[in-house]
Motif scaffolding. Structure first.
Motif, PDB file in Angstrom:
ATOM      1  N   SER A  99      -0.229  12.510  -3.126  1.00 61.68           N
ATOM      2  CA  SER A  99      -0.935  12.105  -1.905  1.00 61.68           C
ATOM      3  C   SER A  99      -1.188  10.602  -1.889  1.00 61.68           C
ATOM      4  N   VAL A 100      -1.633  10.060  -3.029  1.00 56.90           N
ATOM      5  CA  VAL A 100      -1.871   8.614  -3.122  1.00 56.90           C
ATOM      6  C   VAL A 100      -0.566   7.855  -2.913  1.00 56.90           C
ATOM      7  N   LYS A 101       0.519   8.376  -3.484  1.00 58.17           N
ATOM      8  CA  LYS A 101       1.827   7.717  -3.352  1.00 58.17           C
ATOM      9  C   LYS A 101       2.269   7.672  -1.890  1.00 58.17           C
ATOM     10  N   PHE A 102       2.169   8.795  -1.193  1.00 55.01           N
ATOM     11  CA  PHE A 102       2.578   8.849   0.210  1.00 55.01           C
ATOM     12  C   PHE A 102       1.723   7.901   1.058  1.00 55.01           C
ATOM     13  N   ALA A 103       0.404   7.918   0.832  1.00 57.42           N
ATOM     14  CA  ALA A 103      -0.493   7.073   1.618  1.00 57.42           C
ATOM     15  C   ALA A 103      -0.240   5.596   1.352  1.00 57.42           C
ATOM     16  N   THR A 104       0.005   5.242   0.083  1.00 52.78           N
ATOM     17  CA  THR A 104       0.211   3.833  -0.269  1.00 52.78           C
ATOM     18  C   THR A 104       1.517   3.301   0.311  1.00 52.78           C
ATOM     19  N   ILE A 105       2.588   4.057   0.163  1.00 53.20           N
ATOM     20  CA  ILE A 105       3.884   3.636   0.714  1.00 53.20           C
ATOM     21  C   ILE A 105       3.790   3.480   2.232  1.00 53.20           C
ATOM     22  N   THR A 106       3.127   4.445   2.878  1.00 52.87           N
ATOM     23  CA  THR A 106       2.973   4.378   4.333  1.00 52.87           C
ATOM     24  C   THR A 106       2.166   3.156   4.749  1.00 52.87           C
ATOM     25  N   ARG A 107       1.094   2.854   3.999  1.00 53.85           N
ATOM     26  CA  ARG A 107       0.262   1.700   4.341  1.00 53.85           C
ATOM     27  C   ARG A 107       1.019   0.387   4.144  1.00 53.85           C
ATOM     28  N   VAL A 108       1.864   0.325   3.120  1.00 53.33           N
ATOM     29  CA  VAL A 108       2.695  -0.868   2.908  1.00 53.33           C
ATOM     30  C   VAL A 108       3.612  -1.080   4.108  1.00 53.33           C
ATOM     31  N   ASN A 149      -6.883  -3.089   4.774  1.00 50.57           N
ATOM     32  CA  ASN A 149      -5.606  -2.395   4.580  1.00 50.57           C
ATOM     33  C   ASN A 149      -4.894  -2.905   3.335  1.00 50.57           C
ATOM     34  N   PHE A 150      -4.913  -4.219   3.144  1.00 51.49           N
ATOM     35  CA  PHE A 150      -4.245  -4.783   1.964  1.00 51.49           C
ATOM     36  C   PHE A 150      -4.971  -4.372   0.682  1.00 51.49           C
ATOM     37  N   PHE A 151      -6.293  -4.349   0.709  1.00 54.18           N
ATOM     38  CA  PHE A 151      -7.064  -3.973  -0.476  1.00 54.18           C
ATOM     39  C   PHE A 151      -6.744  -2.547  -0.911  1.00 54.18           C
ATOM     40  N   PHE A 152      -6.627  -1.629   0.041  1.00 51.98           N
ATOM     41  CA  PHE A 152      -6.319  -0.244  -0.326  1.00 51.98           C
ATOM     42  C   PHE A 152      -4.862  -0.083  -0.755  1.00 51.98           C
ATOM     43  N   ILE A 153      -3.995  -0.981  -0.317  1.00 51.88           N
ATOM     44  CA  ILE A 153      -2.632  -1.004  -0.864  1.00 51.88           C
ATOM     45  C   ILE A 153      -2.687  -1.369  -2.339  1.00 51.88           C
ATOM     46  N   ILE A 154      -3.457  -2.384  -2.675  1.00 51.19           N
ATOM     47  CA  ILE A 154      -3.613  -2.811  -4.066  1.00 51.19           C
ATOM     48  C   ILE A 154      -4.187  -1.677  -4.914  1.00 51.19           C
ATOM     49  N   LEU A 155      -5.192  -0.984  -4.396  1.00 53.24           N
ATOM     50  CA  LEU A 155      -5.786   0.135  -5.131  1.00 53.24           C
ATOM     51  C   LEU A 155      -4.752   1.229  -5.398  1.00 53.24           C
ATOM     52  N   GLY A 156      -3.927   1.516  -4.393  1.00 51.84           N
ATOM     53  CA  GLY A 156      -2.898   2.533  -4.561  1.00 51.84           C
ATOM     54  C   GLY A 156      -1.861   2.136  -5.592  1.00 51.84           C
ATOM     55  N   ILE A 157      -1.409   0.887  -5.549  1.00 53.11           N
ATOM     56  CA  ILE A 157      -0.395   0.402  -6.499  1.00 53.11           C
ATOM     57  C   ILE A 157      -0.924   0.445  -7.925  1.00 53.11           C
ATOM     58  N   ILE A 158      -2.142  -0.024  -8.132  1.00 53.69           N
ATOM     59  CA  ILE A 158      -2.724  -0.015  -9.474  1.00 53.69           C
ATOM     60  C   ILE A 158      -2.856   1.411  -9.993  1.00 53.69           C
ATOM     61  N   PHE A 159      -3.333   2.321  -9.144  1.00 53.87           N
ATOM     62  CA  PHE A 159      -3.515   3.708  -9.573  1.00 53.87           C
ATOM     63  C   PHE A 159      -2.187   4.349  -9.968  1.00 53.87           C
ATOM     64  N   LEU A 160      -1.153   4.088  -9.203  1.00 54.62           N
ATOM     65  CA  LEU A 160       0.150   4.717  -9.461  1.00 54.62           C
ATOM     66  C   LEU A 160       0.875   4.086 -10.644  1.00 54.62           C
ATOM     67  N   ILE A 167      -0.598  -7.938 -17.781  1.00 55.69           N
ATOM     68  CA  ILE A 167      -1.317  -9.156 -17.413  1.00 55.69           C
ATOM     69  C   ILE A 167      -0.611  -9.903 -16.294  1.00 55.69           C
ATOM     70  N   ILE A 168       0.723  -9.988 -16.366  1.00 55.78           N
ATOM     71  CA  ILE A 168       1.478 -10.695 -15.322  1.00 55.78           C
ATOM     72  C   ILE A 168       1.289 -10.010 -13.971  1.00 55.78           C
ATOM     73  N   ASP A 169       1.305  -8.667 -14.002  1.00 51.73           N
ATOM     74  CA  ASP A 169       1.082  -7.916 -12.761  1.00 51.73           C
ATOM     75  C   ASP A 169      -0.305  -8.218 -12.189  1.00 51.73           C
ATOM     76  N   TYR A 170      -1.317  -8.234 -13.061  1.00 47.29           N
ATOM     77  CA  TYR A 170      -2.674  -8.528 -12.611  1.00 47.29           C
ATOM     78  C   TYR A 170      -2.758  -9.937 -12.022  1.00 47.29           C
ATOM     79  N   PHE A 171      -2.022 -10.869 -12.615  1.00 44.74           N
ATOM     80  CA  PHE A 171      -2.013 -12.248 -12.105  1.00 44.74           C
ATOM     81  C   PHE A 171      -1.511 -12.280 -10.665  1.00 44.74           C
ATOM     82  N   PHE A 172      -0.396 -11.587 -10.409  1.00 49.43           N
ATOM     83  CA  PHE A 172       0.165 -11.592  -9.057  1.00 49.43           C
ATOM     84  C   PHE A 172      -0.713 -10.807  -8.079  1.00 49.43           C
ATOM     85  N   ILE A 173      -1.407  -9.788  -8.570  1.00 48.13           N
ATOM     86  CA  ILE A 173      -2.337  -9.053  -7.707  1.00 48.13           C
ATOM     87  C   ILE A 173      -3.475  -9.967  -7.269  1.00 48.13           C
TER      88      ILE A 173
END
Length: 379
Positions: A99-108, A149-160, A167-173
């Motif tokens: 469910s999180v995956k579907f919602a995150t991809i759709t929001r992106v 909308n962007f914040f919840f995209i970030i939450l979805g990506i981190i969760f998945l 660390i590099i990923d966190y830097f770009f986030i």
């Protein structure tokens, strides 16, 4: 039996995708289509719920809670909590990560689509001002909508991706949050995004913080109490807090002065942030009502019963997740996310909105009556 499960999953995920694309894209394109899709989403969720097998005690529970929410709706004319509960019921036995995956991809997709349509001039993009700060809506109806909308995209990506993220990923986030914050003028999402990353990185050293199950309850009582005190006597430190919260403490205290809490809520004289800015821009002397504090909004608009239901279910969820933190990293993530939501709710209503916060459907997997088994059928 397996085909029935697949069918109810199909209806639920289709509804979830439509719900997500509706607030991340369709609302900016066509308001009538937005309303139509909202209705279709409700129908899909109801079908998904009816396709499931339910024990009698769960049916009674659902009908009682749904009845309370219907009474609240007729009194307040607000459907947000009804949609939330309908989504939770419809999500029973649906894989949470899926469910999180579907919602995150759709929001992106919706987020990128909105920005592109705005860039090429197919939809309007608004510019607002806060003192000398310029805020861009990026095609959304308000800069805060783009940022949320962007914040919840970030939450979805981190969760998945929490098992692979580094660390590099966190830097770009953080860099992406800085860019969106600079464009939209929304600092809340940036601050909470940085706090989220700190909690994730140091979660093994912050076990005492993560094991607190009453974050929402604490934030609720602090928010409501301070709003009442500010309404009676706005002392210096409260003025400072109000300034830090961009006037939200004044908003909450103003509503507390106008409405009394009751069992089923009040029909609040609310105006959206978008409308309020338009009214101010044309020089209206009429009073503008905005209530961004989720806790005060819950209490005054939805009533004591629904507020208690929300707070009890969050506490129940965190109690169950805390028992799994040593065995499952995902439980740590959920606990951290609900700490972030507890703080986020002081300045925004999105933490309790299923339009934005797909993580709320985890309630369905943590209600004992819904997860019992009868024979070979999961219920």
């Amino acid at each position: 039996m397996q085909s029935k499960f697949k069918i109810d999953q199909l209806f639920f995920l289709t509804g979830l995708v439509l719900l997500t694309i509706n607030v991340s894209f369709i609302l900016m394109v066509n308001s009538k289509l937005f309303t139509f899709i909202k209705v279709i989403t409700a129908i899909l969720f109801m079908i998904a719920a009816l396709l499931k097998r339910w024990p009698i005690n769960a049916i009674i529970e659902v009908f009682v809670i749904f009845g309370v929410m219907l009474i609240s709706y007729f009194q307040t004319k607000n459907v947000d909590i009804l949609y939330l509960y309908l989504a939770i019921v419809a999500s029973k036995n649906i894989d949470f990560r899926l469910s999180v995956k579907f919602a995150t991809i759709t929001r992106v997709i919706g987020f990128i689509g909105t920005i592109l349509l705005s860039y090429f001039g197919f939809i309007s993009s608004f510019v607002s001002y806060r003192e000398e700060e310029v805020r861009y809506s990026l095609g959304y109806l308000h800069p805060n909508m783009a940022s949320s909308n962007f914040f919840f995209i970030i939450l979805g990506i981190i969760f998945l991706r929490y098992k692979k993220i580094g660390i590099i990923d966190y830097f770009f986030i953080i860099l992406s949050l800085l860019i969106i914050s600079d464009l939209t003028g929304n600092r809340t999402d940036l601050v909470l995004g940085i706090l989220l990353i700190v909690l994730l990185v140091f979660r093994r050293h912050l076990s005492n913080v993560l094991l607190i199950r009453n974050w929402w309850l604490l934030a609720f009582f602090v928010s409501v109490s301070i709003s009442y005190i500010y309404n009676i006597h706005p002392i210096g430190i409260l003025q400072t807090i109000n300034d830090l919260l961009a006037g939200r403490l004044y908003q909450a205290s103003d509503f507390i002065n106008l409405y009394n809490p009751n069992l089923f809520g009040n029909k609040l004289n609310l105006m959206s942030t978008v409308s309020s800015e338009y009214v101010n821009a044309i020089g209206s002397t009429g009073r503008v009502y905005i209530l961004d504090n989720m806790y005060v909004n819950l209490l005054l608009q939805h009533g004591v019963l629904i507020t208690a239901w929300v707070l009890i279910n969050v506490r129940r969820l965190l109690t169950l997740e805390i028992t799994k933190v040593n065995e499952h990293v995902e439980a740590n993530i959920i606990c951290i996310y609900f700490i972030i939501f507890a703080l986020y709710a002081v300045t925004e209503n999105t933490p309790i909105s299923i339009d934005y916060n797909v993580f709320l459907i985890i309630f369905a997997n943590n209600i004992n009556n819904w997860t019992k088994k009868e024979g070979k059928i999961d219920v």
